[in-house]
Design an enzyme around this catalytic site. Structure first.
Site, PDB file in Angstrom:
ATOM      1  N   HIS A  23       0.872  -1.184   0.000  1.00 37.34           N
ATOM      2  CA  HIS A  23       0.000   0.000   0.000  1.00 37.34           C
ATOM      3  C   HIS A  23       0.905   1.230   0.000  1.00 37.34           C
ATOM      4  O   HIS A  23       2.019   1.183   0.538  1.00 37.34           O
ATOM      5  CB  HIS A  23      -0.839  -0.058   1.279  1.00 37.34           C
ATOM      6  CG  HIS A  23      -1.919   0.962   1.405  1.00 37.34           C
ATOM      7  ND1 HIS A  23      -1.672   2.260   1.786  1.00 37.34           N
ATOM      8  CD2 HIS A  23      -3.256   0.863   1.224  1.00 37.34           C
ATOM      9  CE1 HIS A  23      -2.826   2.917   1.848  1.00 37.34           C
ATOM     10  NE2 HIS A  23      -3.799   2.102   1.507  1.00 37.34           N
TER      11      HIS A  23
ATOM     12  N   ASP B 166       2.889  -4.523   8.196  1.00 35.82           N
ATOM     13  CA  ASP B 166       1.672  -3.719   8.042  1.00 35.82           C
ATOM     14  C   ASP B 166       0.489  -4.688   8.151  1.00 35.82           C
ATOM     15  O   ASP B 166       0.214  -5.457   7.230  1.00 35.82           O
ATOM     16  CB  ASP B 166       1.731  -3.023   6.675  1.00 35.82           C
ATOM     17  CG  ASP B 166       0.388  -2.457   6.233  1.00 35.82           C
ATOM     18  OD1 ASP B 166      -0.610  -2.628   6.960  1.00 35.82           O
ATOM     19  OD2 ASP B 166       0.345  -1.857   5.145  1.00 35.82           O
TER      20      ASP B 166
ATOM     21  N   GLN C  83      -4.720  -5.261   6.893  1.00 38.61           N
ATOM     22  CA  GLN C  83      -5.725  -6.200   6.363  1.00 38.61           C
ATOM     23  C   GLN C  83      -5.715  -7.530   7.110  1.00 38.61           C
ATOM     24  O   GLN C  83      -6.370  -8.486   6.676  1.00 38.61           O
ATOM     25  CB  GLN C  83      -5.494  -6.435   4.866  1.00 38.61           C
ATOM     26  CG  GLN C  83      -5.651  -5.191   4.024  1.00 38.61           C
ATOM     27  CD  GLN C  83      -7.042  -4.555   4.133  1.00 38.61           C
ATOM     28  OE1 GLN C  83      -8.034  -5.231   4.433  1.00 38.61           O
ATOM     29  NE2 GLN C  83      -7.127  -3.255   3.905  1.00 38.61           N
TER      30      GLN C  83
ATOM     31  N   LYS D 219     -10.498  -0.812  10.574  1.00 39.42           N
ATOM     32  CA  LYS D 219     -10.616  -1.978   9.694  1.00 39.42           C
ATOM     33  C   LYS D 219     -10.894  -3.230  10.515  1.00 39.42           C
ATOM     34  O   LYS D 219     -10.855  -4.351  10.016  1.00 39.42           O
ATOM     35  CB  LYS D 219      -9.331  -2.149   8.883  1.00 39.42           C
ATOM     36  CG  LYS D 219      -9.077  -1.008   7.893  1.00 39.42           C
ATOM     37  CD  LYS D 219      -7.857  -1.272   7.066  1.00 39.42           C
ATOM     38  CE  LYS D 219      -7.340  -0.036   6.358  1.00 39.42           C
ATOM     39  NZ  LYS D 219      -8.093   0.323   5.163  1.00 39.42           N
TER      40      LYS D 219
ATOM     41  N   CYS E 123      -4.846   2.347  -3.672  1.00 40.54           N
ATOM     42  CA  CYS E 123      -3.597   2.870  -3.072  1.00 40.54           C
ATOM     43  C   CYS E 123      -2.431   1.917  -3.267  1.00 40.54           C
ATOM     44  O   CYS E 123      -1.550   1.800  -2.396  1.00 40.54           O
ATOM     45  CB  CYS E 123      -3.769   3.191  -1.581  1.00 40.54           C
ATOM     46  SG  CYS E 123      -4.927   4.503  -1.280  1.00 40.54           S
TER      47      CYS E 123
HETATM   48  C1  LIG Z   1      -2.468  -2.821   3.424  1.00 37.57           C
HETATM   49  C2  LIG Z   1      -2.791  -1.476   3.954  1.00 37.57           C
HETATM   50  N1  LIG Z   1      -1.842  -0.740   4.546  1.00 37.57           N
HETATM   51  C3  LIG Z   1      -2.075   0.467   5.049  1.00 37.57           C
HETATM   52  C4  LIG Z   1      -3.318   1.040   4.970  1.00 37.57           C
HETATM   53  C5  LIG Z   1      -3.550   2.398   5.553  1.00 37.57           C
HETATM   54  O1  LIG Z   1      -4.406   2.316   6.642  1.00 37.57           O
HETATM   55  P1  LIG Z   1      -4.997   3.636   7.309  1.00 37.57           P
HETATM   56  O2  LIG Z   1      -5.614   4.423   6.203  1.00 37.57           O
HETATM   57  O3  LIG Z   1      -5.998   3.122   8.286  1.00 37.57           O
HETATM   58  O4  LIG Z   1      -3.875   4.336   7.972  1.00 37.57           O
HETATM   59  C6  LIG Z   1      -4.346   0.351   4.343  1.00 37.57           C
HETATM   60  C7  LIG Z   1      -5.678   0.959   4.176  1.00 37.57           C
HETATM   61  O5  LIG Z   1      -6.399   0.655   3.253  1.00 37.57           O
HETATM   62  C8  LIG Z   1      -4.082  -0.943   3.841  1.00 37.57           C
HETATM   63  O6  LIG Z   1      -5.031  -1.667   3.247  1.00 37.57           O
END
Ligand SMILES: Cc1ncc(COP(=O)(O)O)c(C=O)c1O
Length: 418
Positions: free
Chosen positions: A130, A207, A210, A233, A371
């Site tokens: 992401h 990270d 998900q 999430k 993203c």
């Molecule tokens: C794999 C992954 N990393 C990071 C993020 C960023 O999360 P946040 O917007 O809650 O900071 C997301 C959000 O869609 C994500 O799917």
């Protein structure tokens, strides 16, 4: 007072009763919410915890001596303890509250990255990441004259572990990968990745955006140095995230932001810093949402993470079979281990158009690059239609989606031919 069962298969009808937002019509159709990778809906108990805090004991935390402040502090710190056990961290001081995964990664990049990465060092990420797990590392590399190295994927959208092994070297300082991909659903072998990175002396950040609502997370078993979560999430509120950081490393890291709470003593000559985790929690935090997040984790634990995973796995398989055979549809990402994310494209139809037409039938999906533009570039596409599942989704909802997709394909193709 909650009647949720912990036996498998889960009773989705009962679970759905916990989510007020699901019971509505959108554009004249029953809402089908398949945008859970973007954010999940919230159960009543989370909403209740928010209103309870504001109705009954709103106060700033930690330094107050009055009763409301004590009650709020206790509830806030209870969430920290619940997070600790939810991810099986060893110490409660290893749990830092942030805004979300994005802030957690920025914290590590800014604090650890700028302090410990040097000229010529390498930071390894994967092609699946992401933007949140790309951009902060690009900044570190720019500032420190280090190199960003990217692990390629195999044909089905999994990290190529042989290539990863070859990329690792004594120059590798940080390895940062996701636990599960938001675009393809791929679950990464984070324990193996961590062991391999540690053998070269690199620190590892996972990270977990998900993974939080879908997989069992055990940071001690994974062995990673940092693990990031977003409450929103995980059936929790927006504006709350978790950075887990190994105590021995976090102690050496400089603070991320300066202000109240993170200090021990301030004079105009010098400032000394608070103990962990407060050293990384400058300013008044998101008290209400942190408190309510505890209810979200309890909701997940009550259902049982194995049961949730089993439900979503079954639904993913069902959806993949039904959607995969539709004419002109190509499923994107066929990793052997996946969370409930189904990405696809339909020949001659832009994902955005599909999303709009599904919305007209009350079905919420996400379309676009999610993203993950470098991943889309590698796939050679602009974007996908993404169906992402949660514990309250049902086979009947998948059937509604399939029915709508069939109509869309038929309609647009007849127009295309004419
Ligand atoms: C794999 C992954 N990393 C990071 C993020 C960023 O999360 P946040 O917007 O809650 O900071 C997301 C959000 O869609 C994500 O799917």
């Amino acid at each position: 007072m909650h009647h949720l069962t912990t036996i498998s298969p889960l009773d989705t009808a009962l679970i759905r009763k916990e989510f007020p937002v699901l019971h509505q019509e959108v554009n004249g159709h029953k809402l089908v919410y398949f945008d859970n990778a973007a954010t999940t809906q919230k159960p009543k108990r989370v909403i209740q915890a928010l209103t309870d805090y504001y109705n009954d004991y709103n106060a700033n935390i930690h330094r107050g001596i009055h009763s409301l402040a004590e009650k709020a502090t206790h509830a806030f710190e209870q969430t920290r303890d619940t997070v600790r056990s939810f991810i099986n961290a060893q110490h409660v001081e290893e749990i830092v509250f942030v805004k979300g995964v994005t802030e957690a990664i920025n914290l590590v990049a800014t604090s650890y990255g700028l302090a410990f990465v040097e000229k010529g060092d390498e930071i390894i990420i994967s092609q699946l990441e992401h933007h949140s797990n790309i951009v902060p590392w690009q900044w570190v590399c720019d500032k420190k004259k280090a190199k960003l190295v990217v692990i390629p994927l195999n044909d089905v959208g999994e990290i190529d572990m042989n290539k990863f092994k070859k990329l690792l070297s004594d120059r590798t300082k940080i390895v940062a990968v996701n636990h599960a991909s938001n675009s393809l659903g791929t679950v990464n072998p984070v324990k193996e990745i961590t062991q391999m990175a540690h053998s070269k002396g690199a620190v590892v950040l996972i990270d977990g955006a998900q993974a939080g609502a879908h997989l069992t997370i055990d940071v001690q078993d994974i062995g990673c140095d940092f693990y990031c979560l977003s409450a929103h999430k995980m059936y929790g509120p927006t504006g709350v995230g978790i950075l887990y950081g190994r105590k021995s490393i976090m102690k050496k890291m400089p603070p991320y932001q300066g202000g109240g709470e993170m200090i021990r003593e301030v004079t105009f000559k010098e400032t000394t810093y608070n103990d962990l985790p407060y050293k990384f929690e400058a300013g008044t935090p998101n008290i209400a949402d942190v408190i309510a997040f505890r209810q979200a984790m309890e909701f997940i634990s009550e259902l049982g993470r194995e049961n949730i995973a089993a439900h979503e796995r079954k639904l993913l398989l069902y959806a993949s079979r039904k959607i995969g055979v539709l004419p002109l549809v190509t499923l994107i990402g066929r990793a052997s281990e996946k969370v409930g994310v189904l990405s696809f494209v339909i020949e001659n139809i832009h994902p955005f158009d599909i999303g709009q037409m599904l919305d007209a039938r009350g079905i919420a999906v996400r379309t676009g690059h999610h993203c993950t533009q470098p991943l889309m570039a590698w796939l050679g596409i602009n974007g996908t239609v993404r169906v992402s599942l949660a514990v309250y989704n049902t086979e009947a909802e998948v059937d509604a989606l399939v029915e709508s997709l069939k109509r869309i394909i038929k309609f647009l193709n007849s127009n295309h031919v004419n």
